[in-house]
Design a protein around this motif. Structure first.
Motif, PDB file in Angstrom:
ATOM      1  N   MET A   1      38.478  26.617  19.315  1.00  0.00           N
ATOM      2  CA  MET A   1      39.217  27.339  20.362  1.00  0.00           C
ATOM      3  C   MET A   1      38.404  28.523  20.866  1.00  0.00           C
ATOM      4  SD  MET A   1      43.113  27.171  18.882  1.00  0.00           S
ATOM      5  CE  MET A   1      43.562  28.620  19.769  1.00  0.00           C
ATOM      6  N   VAL A   2      37.762  29.233  19.976  1.00  0.00           N
ATOM      7  CA  VAL A   2      36.972  30.404  20.354  1.00  0.00           C
ATOM      8  C   VAL A   2      35.720  29.989  21.143  1.00  0.00           C
ATOM      9  CG1 VAL A   2      35.628  32.338  19.412  1.00  0.00           C
ATOM     10  CG2 VAL A   2      37.863  31.782  18.463  1.00  0.00           C
ATOM     11  N   SER A   3      35.234  28.772  20.913  1.00  0.00           N
ATOM     12  CA  SER A   3      34.020  28.325  21.607  1.00  0.00           C
ATOM     13  C   SER A   3      34.229  28.194  23.111  1.00  0.00           C
ATOM     14  CB  SER A   3      33.540  26.991  21.037  1.00  0.00           C
ATOM     15  OG  SER A   3      34.380  25.931  21.457  1.00  0.00           O
ATOM     16  N   ILE A   4      35.464  28.208  23.551  1.00  0.00           N
ATOM     17  CA  ILE A   4      35.755  28.113  24.983  1.00  0.00           C
ATOM     18  C   ILE A   4      35.427  29.422  25.697  1.00  0.00           C
ATOM     19  CG2 ILE A   4      37.627  27.790  26.641  1.00  0.00           C
ATOM     20  CD1 ILE A   4      38.880  25.878  24.606  1.00  0.00           C
ATOM     21  N   VAL A   5      35.444  30.530  24.974  1.00  0.00           N
ATOM     22  CA  VAL A   5      35.205  31.844  25.577  1.00  0.00           C
ATOM     23  C   VAL A   5      33.867  31.903  26.313  1.00  0.00           C
ATOM     24  CG1 VAL A   5      34.909  34.303  25.070  1.00  0.00           C
ATOM     25  CG2 VAL A   5      36.775  33.018  24.007  1.00  0.00           C
ATOM     26  N   PRO A   6      32.745  31.470  25.726  1.00  0.00           N
ATOM     27  CA  PRO A   6      31.486  31.505  26.486  1.00  0.00           C
ATOM     28  C   PRO A   6      31.529  30.632  27.743  1.00  0.00           C
ATOM     29  CG  PRO A   6      31.034  31.219  24.162  1.00  0.00           C
ATOM     30  CD  PRO A   6      32.512  31.089  24.338  1.00  0.00           C
ATOM     31  N   VAL A   7      32.235  29.510  27.679  1.00  0.00           N
ATOM     32  CA  VAL A   7      32.350  28.644  28.856  1.00  0.00           C
ATOM     33  C   VAL A   7      33.062  29.396  29.978  1.00  0.00           C
ATOM     34  CG1 VAL A   7      33.376  26.505  29.732  1.00  0.00           C
ATOM     35  CG2 VAL A   7      32.287  26.543  27.480  1.00  0.00           C
ATOM     36  N   ILE A   8      34.127  30.098  29.639  1.00  0.00           N
ATOM     37  CA  ILE A   8      34.861  30.876  30.639  1.00  0.00           C
ATOM     38  C   ILE A   8      33.990  32.009  31.177  1.00  0.00           C
ATOM     39  CG2 ILE A   8      36.835  32.416  30.977  1.00  0.00           C
ATOM     40  CD1 ILE A   8      38.327  30.613  28.933  1.00  0.00           C
TER      41      ILE A   8
END
Length: 171
Positions: A153-160
């Motif tokens: 779930m946290v890995s989405i932060v860099p994508v955003i």
């Protein structure tokens, strides 16, 4: 129109002009520039180009351009054009300068593609490491599955953040 044609040709895009007016003289080979065309002829030219496998972008502003705008893969109407042309088009360019609008579109497109590649690279590296860690590939270090899920779930932060960088950095 000349600046827009030059821009498209520099991008390696083959330009054809199908006009209802007199044959245009804008540095286009005569086989690709036709004047005095009725709407049916414009649609026939669009269909003929599509039959060769080409993707066709048609730019128009008048009522007589409406059928070709609808037939093209991408129909672009100028904001100063008729209501009918704008409603038949896929895209309406509000700026009066087509060349500037196309340049901005190309810049935006290149920026989006760069970010897609960056996100794929990030995703590959992160998942390679995270899945290996969760599966116990590192003998001395292993994380519990619930923490692995949280990490996903946290890995989405860099994508955003990468997506927001288009807005922050103006492409």
């Amino acid at each position: 129109a000349r600046a827009a044609i030059d821009l498209l040709q520099r991008q390696g895009i083959q330009v054809h002009i199908v006009s209802g007016d007199a044959p245009p003289v804008l540095g286009i080979p005569s086989v690709c520039a036709v004047g005095g065309c009725l709407p049916t002829v414009k649609v026939a030219r669009v269909r003929a180009l599509q039959a060769t496998g080409a993707r066709v972008m048609f730019v128009g502003d008048g009522t007589n351009d409406t059928p070709a705008l609808a037939a093209a893969d991408i129909g672009i109407a100028m904001g100063s054009g008729t209501d009918v042309a704008r409603s038949a088009a896929d895209v309406v360019i509000l700026a009066p300068d087509l060349a500037r609008a196309l340049e901005a579109l190309f810049r935006l497109s290149r920026g989006a593609v760069r970010r897609v590649y960056l996100n794929f690279a990030w995703s590959f590296v992160y998942n390679l490491f995270a899945v290996s860690l969760a599966a116990g590939a590192f003998l001395k270090v292993r994380i519990a599955p619930e923490y692995a899920g949280l990490g996903e779930m946290v890995s989405i932060v860099p994508v955003i953040l990468v997506a927001w960088s288009m807005w922050i950095l103006k492409y």
